[in-house]
Design a protein around this motif. Structure first.
Motif, short mmCIF file in Angstrom:
data_model
loop_
_atom_site.label_atom_id
_atom_site.label_comp_id
_atom_site.label_asym_id
_atom_site.label_seq_id
_atom_site.Cartn_x
_atom_site.Cartn_y
_atom_site.Cartn_z
N ALA A 115 38.68 40.42 51.02
CA ALA A 115 38.57 41.78 50.48
C ALA A 115 37.24 42.42 50.90
O ALA A 115 37.20 43.59 51.27
CB ALA A 115 38.70 41.76 48.95
N GLY B 100 40.65 43.66 45.13
CA GLY B 100 40.68 42.23 45.46
C GLY B 100 41.41 41.42 44.40
O GLY B 100 41.26 41.66 43.20
N PRO C 115 41.60 37.54 43.38
CA PRO C 115 41.18 36.16 43.61
C PRO C 115 42.36 35.22 43.32
O PRO C 115 42.97 35.30 42.26
CB PRO C 115 40.06 35.94 42.59
CG PRO C 115 39.98 37.17 41.74
CD PRO C 115 41.07 38.10 42.13
N SER D 187 37.13 31.60 43.95
CA SER D 187 37.68 32.84 44.54
C SER D 187 37.12 34.06 43.82
O SER D 187 36.72 35.06 44.44
CB SER D 187 39.20 32.85 44.42
OG SER D 187 39.75 31.57 44.56
N LEU D 188 37.14 33.99 42.48
CA LEU D 188 36.67 35.12 41.67
C LEU D 188 35.21 35.44 41.97
O LEU D 188 34.85 36.60 42.23
CB LEU D 188 36.85 34.79 40.18
CG LEU D 188 36.26 35.80 39.20
CD1 LEU D 188 36.98 37.14 39.29
CD2 LEU D 188 36.34 35.26 37.78
N MET E 24 34.58 36.90 45.41
CA MET E 24 35.11 38.25 45.60
C MET E 24 34.36 39.29 44.80
O MET E 24 34.14 40.41 45.25
CB MET E 24 36.58 38.23 45.19
CG MET E 24 37.39 39.38 45.69
SD MET E 24 39.13 39.08 45.36
CE MET E 24 39.62 38.19 46.82
N VAL E 25 33.97 38.92 43.59
CA VAL E 25 33.45 39.93 42.67
C VAL E 25 31.99 40.29 42.96
O VAL E 25 31.55 41.40 42.66
CB VAL E 25 33.63 39.47 41.20
CG1 VAL E 25 32.54 38.49 40.77
CG2 VAL E 25 33.71 40.64 40.25
N VAL F 237 34.31 46.38 45.98
CA VAL F 237 35.68 45.85 45.90
C VAL F 237 36.03 45.82 44.41
O VAL F 237 35.26 45.29 43.61
CB VAL F 237 35.78 44.42 46.50
CG1 VAL F 237 37.11 43.77 46.13
CG2 VAL F 237 35.61 44.46 48.01
N THR G 5 37.73 44.10 41.84
CA THR G 5 38.35 42.78 41.68
C THR G 5 39.10 42.69 40.36
O THR G 5 38.55 43.00 39.31
CB THR G 5 37.26 41.69 41.76
OG1 THR G 5 36.57 41.82 43.01
CG2 THR G 5 37.86 40.29 41.67
#
Ligand code: RP5
Length: 164
Positions: free
Chosen positions: A79, A92, A94, A105-106, A109-110, A118, A120
């Motif tokens: 993302a 995004g 996750p 993942s979280l 991405m965040v 992004v 999320t």
């Protein structure tokens, strides 16, 4: 509510880092279909296909895409990399990973740097990602806004009708 015709072209790009993410991301596609909004649904990886990912992001707006949903698990950079190459809103998702249940993942991405946002959603939050995309599109398309109001009312009524 009267059935509305589906948008002619894809307005939303749903991109995922691996074919193994597809089952988790299907609810996003289904939600958009329920709202008669076409989407692209494809695999592109920030790490395994970096050139193609950047090319997709750079061309998306010119191809008529208005919102991008990007899902990835583990070292989830998809993302963010897409957001670096487009001015379109990027949402995004996750994906829950095997070893760390999606916390990796979280967090990947965040924690975007200032200047490259992004939006999320929750781990495996595909349906909400689609709903957020629809809320963005509803600012421009009155029929999506109307459909969203109908969706909210149905959700509201279902809660009050629930028998426990
Ligand atoms: C990420 O790694 C993908 O988004 C997926 O969630 C995860 C595992 O991918 P595979 O090894 O199953 O291809 O890049």
């Amino acid at each position: 509510m009267a059935k509305k015709s589906t948008t002619e072209k894809a307005l939303v790009g749903i991109i995922m880092g691996s074919a193994s993410d597809a089952e988790t991301m299907n609810p996003a596609r289904e939600m958009l279909t329920e709202f008669n909004v076409r989407c692209e649904f494809l695999v592109l990886s920030a790490h395994r296909t970096p050139d193609e990912t950047l090319a997709y992001a750079a061309a998306a707006a010119g191809n008529g895409i208005e919102v991008i949903i990007a899902a990835a698990g583990g070292a989830a950079h998809l993302a963010g990399v897409i957001a670096a190459k487009t001015n379109l809103p990027v949402i995004g998702v996750p994906i829950k990973s095997k070893s760390l249940q999606g916390l990796d993942s979280l967090l990947s991405m965040v924690q975007m740097p200032k200047g490259v946002p992004v939006a999320t959603v929750a781990i495996d939050g595909a349906a909400n990602a689609a709903l957020l995309a629809l809320r963005i599109l509803a600012l421009k398309y009155p029929r999506i806004a109307e459909h969203y109001e109908h969706f909210r009312k149905e959700q509201h009524d279902a809660v009050l009708k629930a028998k426990v």
